[in-house]
Scaffold this motif. Structure first.
Motif, PDB file in Angstrom:
ATOM      1  N   ALA A  23       0.833  -1.212   0.000  1.00  0.00           N
ATOM      2  CA  ALA A  23       0.000   0.000   0.000  1.00  0.00           C
ATOM      3  C   ALA A  23       0.867   1.262   0.000  1.00  0.00           C
ATOM      4  CB  ALA A  23      -0.939  -0.008   1.198  1.00  0.00           C
ATOM      5  N   LEU A  24       1.953   1.245   0.755  1.00  0.00           N
ATOM      6  CA  LEU A  24       2.857   2.404   0.763  1.00  0.00           C
ATOM      7  C   LEU A  24       3.467   2.625  -0.627  1.00  0.00           C
ATOM      8  CD1 LEU A  24       4.672   1.811   4.173  1.00  0.00           C
ATOM      9  CD2 LEU A  24       3.395   3.875   3.558  1.00  0.00           C
ATOM     10  N   PHE A  25       3.875   1.541  -1.259  1.00  0.00           N
ATOM     11  CA  PHE A  25       4.444   1.635  -2.605  1.00  0.00           C
ATOM     12  C   PHE A  25       3.408   2.224  -3.573  1.00  0.00           C
ATOM     13  CE2 PHE A  25       5.236   0.010  -6.831  1.00  0.00           C
ATOM     14  CZ  PHE A  25       6.611   0.109  -6.987  1.00  0.00           C
ATOM     15  N   LEU A  26       2.201   1.647  -3.558  1.00  0.00           N
ATOM     16  CA  LEU A  26       1.177   2.080  -4.513  1.00  0.00           C
ATOM     17  C   LEU A  26       0.643   3.472  -4.192  1.00  0.00           C
ATOM     18  CD1 LEU A  26      -0.709  -1.292  -5.049  1.00  0.00           C
ATOM     19  CD2 LEU A  26       0.674  -0.049  -6.713  1.00  0.00           C
ATOM     20  N   ARG A  27       0.674   3.868  -2.908  1.00  0.00           N
ATOM     21  CA  ARG A  27       0.293   5.248  -2.581  1.00  0.00           C
ATOM     22  C   ARG A  27       1.276   6.219  -3.238  1.00  0.00           C
ATOM     23  NH1 ARG A  27       0.393   7.754   3.449  1.00  0.00           N
ATOM     24  NH2 ARG A  27       2.610   7.267   3.188  1.00  0.00           N
ATOM     25  N   GLY A  28       2.569   5.913  -3.153  1.00  0.00           N
ATOM     26  CA  GLY A  28       3.565   6.782  -3.779  1.00  0.00           C
ATOM     27  C   GLY A  28       3.353   6.874  -5.285  1.00  0.00           C
ATOM     28  N   VAL A  29       3.101   5.737  -5.915  1.00  0.00           N
ATOM     29  CA  VAL A  29       2.907   5.738  -7.372  1.00  0.00           C
ATOM     30  C   VAL A  29       1.626   6.493  -7.737  1.00  0.00           C
ATOM     31  CG1 VAL A  29       2.611   4.301  -9.419  1.00  0.00           C
ATOM     32  CG2 VAL A  29       4.182   3.573  -7.620  1.00  0.00           C
ATOM     33  N   SER A  30       0.563   6.281  -6.945  1.00  0.00           N
ATOM     34  CA  SER A  30      -0.717   6.959  -7.232  1.00  0.00           C
ATOM     35  C   SER A  30      -0.574   8.465  -7.092  1.00  0.00           C
ATOM     36  CB  SER A  30      -1.811   6.455  -6.281  1.00  0.00           C
ATOM     37  OG  SER A  30      -2.049   5.088  -6.468  1.00  0.00           O
ATOM     38  N   LEU A  31       0.142   8.905  -6.051  1.00  0.00           N
ATOM     39  CA  LEU A  31       0.346  10.343  -5.864  1.00  0.00           C
ATOM     40  C   LEU A  31       1.139  10.920  -7.031  1.00  0.00           C
ATOM     41  CD1 LEU A  31       1.099  10.376  -2.029  1.00  0.00           C
ATOM     42  CD2 LEU A  31      -0.793  11.567  -3.146  1.00  0.00           C
ATOM     43  N   TYR A  32       2.145  10.168  -7.477  1.00  0.00           N
ATOM     44  CA  TYR A  32       2.928  10.617  -8.624  1.00  0.00           C
ATOM     45  C   TYR A  32       2.070  10.684  -9.892  1.00  0.00           C
ATOM     46  CZ  TYR A  32       6.046  10.438 -12.602  1.00  0.00           C
ATOM     47  OH  TYR A  32       6.640  10.703 -13.807  1.00  0.00           O
ATOM     48  N   LYS A  33       1.275   9.634 -10.123  1.00  0.00           N
ATOM     49  CA  LYS A  33       0.434   9.598 -11.324  1.00  0.00           C
ATOM     50  C   LYS A  33      -0.595  10.726 -11.298  1.00  0.00           C
ATOM     51  CE  LYS A  33       0.336   5.774 -13.684  1.00  0.00           C
ATOM     52  NZ  LYS A  33       0.799   5.590 -15.083  1.00  0.00           N
ATOM     53  N   ASN A  34      -1.055  11.072 -10.098  1.00  0.00           N
ATOM     54  CA  ASN A  34      -2.098  12.086  -9.962  1.00  0.00           C
ATOM     55  C   ASN A  34      -1.541  13.494 -10.116  1.00  0.00           C
ATOM     56  OD1 ASN A  34      -4.891  12.598  -9.479  1.00  0.00           O
ATOM     57  ND2 ASN A  34      -4.338  13.393  -7.466  1.00  0.00           N
ATOM     58  N   SER A  35      -0.264  13.694  -9.708  1.00  0.00           N
ATOM     59  CA  SER A  35       0.263  15.061  -9.673  1.00  0.00           C
ATOM     60  C   SER A  35       1.389  15.296 -10.686  1.00  0.00           C
ATOM     61  CB  SER A  35       0.802  15.355  -8.271  1.00  0.00           C
ATOM     62  OG  SER A  35       1.978  14.589  -8.034  1.00  0.00           O
ATOM     63  N   GLY A  36       2.076  14.230 -11.068  1.00  0.00           N
ATOM     64  CA  GLY A  36       3.247  14.384 -11.932  1.00  0.00           C
ATOM     65  C   GLY A  36       4.507  14.732 -11.169  1.00  0.00           C
ATOM     66  N   ALA A  37       4.375  14.974  -9.869  1.00  0.00           N
ATOM     67  CA  ALA A  37       5.544  15.336  -9.052  1.00  0.00           C
ATOM     68  C   ALA A  37       6.202  14.070  -8.513  1.00  0.00           C
ATOM     69  CB  ALA A  37       5.111  16.236  -7.896  1.00  0.00           C
ATOM     70  N   PRO A  38       7.543  13.955  -8.641  1.00  0.00           N
ATOM     71  CA  PRO A  38       8.217  12.721  -8.226  1.00  0.00           C
ATOM     72  C   PRO A  38       8.437  12.575  -6.721  1.00  0.00           C
ATOM     73  CG  PRO A  38       9.787  14.271  -9.169  1.00  0.00           C
ATOM     74  CD  PRO A  38       8.447  14.902  -9.313  1.00  0.00           C
TER      75      PRO A  38
END
Lengths: 33, 150
Positions: free
Chosen positions: B106-121
């Motif tokens: 969940a921590l991994f996918l939260r990071g990826v989802s936040l990136y996909k949603n915002s474009g910020a790495p």
């Protein structure tokens, strides 16, 4: 709320409900023994 | 599952709120072949297009069932590019199921989802930092390893 899970037994009707209610299906393969 | 997990009140409420539950015998053809079922219990989170998003094999107690299902529903939204919806389920695992085996993923996918949603790495790097701190031996920490350089 019912006091048990009411399982669909048929894939087509579960998929139709999933489409209407915009929910995923929990597909449980079990061993009826 | 029938004796312990499915009669649990939390599980009943969870399934009613978030799933259409479908029960199929493990040897029912052609579905068992279509889904390559080899052992029971097998639990699959499925979209209405019959696309598989998450699978578990083996017994889950009520808390593990809910944590794994939150992950499955989060992945269902993630795979459909619904990152805001996915985040609500990944956040629930992290905040409410902190002892479960699903937290690292969940921590991994939260990071990826936040990136996909915002474009910020930045969320990817934060995901690695949290994973390496809390789950140093997890496979998800290894998968996030490249994000340390962002």
């Amino acid at each position: 709320m019912t006091n048990e899970i009411v399982w669909e037994k048929n894939m087509d009707s579960a998929i139709a409900r999933a489409r209407t209610q915009k929910l995923p299906v929990l597909l449980f393969f079990h061993n009826p023994g | 599952m029938d004796a312990v997990t499915y009669p649990d009140e939390k599980v009943i409420a969870f399934v009613q709120d978030f799933y259409i539950p479908l029960q199929i015998p493990f040897d029912a053809k052609p579905l068992s072949s279509d889904f390559n079922v080899k052992w029971t219990p097998t639990l699959i989170t499925l979209g209405s297009d019959k696309r598989e998003h998450h699978r578990t094999v083996g017994f889950l107690d009520p808390d593990a069932f809910i944590a794994s299902s939150l992950l499955g529903i989060g992945k269902y939204h993630f795979d459909n590019d619904q990152y805001v919806e996915a985040l609500t389920f990944f956040e629930k695992i992290i905040s409410e199921q902190s002892q479960s085996d699903s937290v690292a993923e969940a921590l991994f996918l939260r990071g990826v989802s936040l990136y996909k949603n915002s474009g910020a790495p930045k969320p990817l790097k934060e995901a690695y930092e949290t994973l390496s701190s809390q789950f140093p031996n997890s496979e998800w920490t290894k998968r996030a390893y490249p994000y340390r350089l962002l």
